[in-house]
Design an enzyme around this catalytic site. Sequence first.
Site, mmCIF file in Angstrom:
data_model
loop_
_atom_site.group_PDB
_atom_site.id
_atom_site.type_symbol
_atom_site.label_atom_id
_atom_site.label_comp_id
_atom_site.label_asym_id
_atom_site.label_seq_id
_atom_site.Cartn_x
_atom_site.Cartn_y
_atom_site.Cartn_z
ATOM 1 N N GLU A 51 -5.652 -0.992 15.596
ATOM 2 C CA GLU A 51 -6.894 -1.666 14.954
ATOM 3 C C GLU A 51 -6.160 -2.487 14.584
ATOM 4 O O GLU A 51 -4.775 -2.551 14.249
ATOM 5 C CB GLU A 51 -6.975 -1.356 13.943
ATOM 6 C CG GLU A 51 -7.772 -1.781 12.708
ATOM 7 C CD GLU A 51 -7.735 -1.652 11.399
ATOM 8 O OE1 GLU A 51 -7.882 -2.142 10.579
ATOM 9 O OE2 GLU A 51 -7.867 -0.292 11.467
ATOM 10 N N ARG A 105 1.103 -0.987 0.498
ATOM 11 C CA ARG A 105 -0.003 -0.317 0.187
ATOM 12 C C ARG A 105 0.492 1.547 0.183
ATOM 13 O O ARG A 105 1.899 1.159 0.577
ATOM 14 C CB ARG A 105 -0.466 -0.198 0.968
ATOM 15 C CG ARG A 105 -1.703 -0.937 1.199
ATOM 16 C CD ARG A 105 -3.004 -0.924 2.495
ATOM 17 N NE ARG A 105 -3.504 -2.259 2.467
ATOM 18 C CZ ARG A 105 -3.984 -2.612 3.176
ATOM 19 N NH1 ARG A 105 -4.347 -1.074 4.782
ATOM 20 N NH2 ARG A 105 -5.493 -3.636 3.468
ATOM 21 N N ARG A 161 0.767 -5.844 12.763
ATOM 22 C CA ARG A 161 -0.131 -5.522 13.935
ATOM 23 C C ARG A 161 0.041 -6.583 15.028
ATOM 24 O O ARG A 161 0.185 -5.558 17.025
ATOM 25 C CB ARG A 161 -0.445 -4.541 13.677
ATOM 26 C CG ARG A 161 -0.456 -4.066 12.480
ATOM 27 C CD ARG A 161 -1.737 -2.717 12.400
ATOM 28 N NE ARG A 161 -1.687 -1.184 11.461
ATOM 29 C CZ ARG A 161 -2.453 -0.622 11.922
ATOM 30 N NH1 ARG A 161 -4.155 -1.000 13.123
ATOM 31 N NH2 ARG A 161 -1.832 0.501 10.661
ATOM 32 N N ARG A 189 2.478 0.922 9.773
ATOM 33 C CA ARG A 189 2.062 1.370 8.864
ATOM 34 C C ARG A 189 2.851 0.920 8.070
ATOM 35 O O ARG A 189 3.887 2.150 8.181
ATOM 36 C CB ARG A 189 1.464 2.850 9.099
ATOM 37 C CG ARG A 189 0.667 3.162 8.061
ATOM 38 C CD ARG A 189 0.096 4.548 7.954
ATOM 39 N NE ARG A 189 -0.836 4.282 9.452
ATOM 40 C CZ ARG A 189 -2.083 4.467 9.120
ATOM 41 N NH1 ARG A 189 -2.593 4.218 8.357
ATOM 42 N NH2 ARG A 189 -2.396 3.975 10.592
ATOM 43 N N SER A 211 -9.607 -5.504 10.869
ATOM 44 C CA SER A 211 -11.357 -5.280 10.055
ATOM 45 C C SER A 211 -11.840 -6.065 9.102
ATOM 46 O O SER A 211 -11.521 -6.908 8.133
ATOM 47 C CB SER A 211 -11.223 -3.966 9.825
ATOM 48 O OG SER A 211 -10.975 -3.081 9.937
#
Length: 426
Positions: free
Chosen positions: A349, A262, A391, A277, A352
């Site tokens: 987070e 990403r 994560r 990130r 999801s």
Amino acid sequence: MFDIKWIRDNSAAFDHAMARRGLAPQAEGLIAIDDRRRALVGELQYAQERRNAASKEIGKAKASGDEAAAQAVIDEVAKLKSQIQEGEEAERRIDAELQDALSRLPNMPHDDVPDGEDEEANVEVRRVGTPPSFDFSPKEHFEISGLAGELSLDRAARMSGARFALLQGSLARLERAIGQFMIDIQTGEHGYMEVSPPLLVRDEALYGTSQLPKFAEDLFKTTDGRWLIPTAEVPLTNMVAGETLDETALPMRVTALTPCFRSEAGSAGRDVRGILRQHQFWKCEMVSVTTPQSSLEELERMTGCAEEVLKRLGLAYRVMVLSAGDMGFGARKTYDIEVWLPGQDTYREISSCSVCGDFQARRMNARYRPDGEKGLRFVHTLNGSGLAVGRTLIAVLENYQNADGSVTVPEALRPYMGGIEKIGAA
């Protein structure tokens, strides 16, 4: 993607759904484009009917010896042919305009999704586990002294730039162990079929899962026109693109442990320290393809599958249902799972899980044949992380850190670590 006929019949409900997403009314503008398309289709249909009739008149005129009349009709047919060609090109342009406008609109939130503009309106559903207590001040993952030689952001930056990491030694092994642990749970215990998918995909695949056209800047594109996957959701969901499934084949549950890529275009200045990130990271992705009547139940199941990984690792977490304004573009309802990070003294987070309804299926033309019914229906699609490996690695390091700078390996991961019980010992 939406059906313009449905929007015509339900314009108020559609605009209400878009308002919950923070958008101005859309139905009137979309219907206006469709009105132009419909008017043009009517004109084309009339021109084609007249051309067909005129073609027959040419023969009659010639048979009666009236060459002048025949030539007049021939000229008319030539003119009609040109008009039809121009009209068909105009129809394609208007249809493309309508499809582009529709494709840039987010999915409609489910009725029980809380209203709100952003994450401040998210609602906690449950909290599981108790954050650990320390007799020292817990550090963030990149500050743990015993791992200083095994996490190198500087070396990664020299070869790749910012937002890349180089893991080595026991830390690299722990990352690999976490990923294998996840995929083993999802395949061996939760019934997901493991898939090794392509990491490069075409435009159509990203369009089908709604990353394109709206989010192109968040992706990496190769020089030959392909795209690096931002998540395995893309190839896994596209396994059913253009296909018609029997209802007996549903639910279809698949999973993959893959690298993800990403650009993080919208996250400038956020989480720049450590590996929270990154441009490149590993993730265990889950995708389900279901019937419409079972998709919400499948969302609960999928979320539970993701939670089980955290339970096995002994990590405290909470589950949040996202507000309409905070959900992802293609989602109708989303649960975020947030893990406790002692170094940051907060929940962050880690997964999801979303149900998309038939939003993606319409874009991909993925349908199924209901048992005992005529006709075809669009499938429902779901996706979720089970979990993000990087994560999870952060959560393990921070929750299992020791005062001497070492990190205790959770018992569930020790078989994947060759029995090693501690890494980074000072």
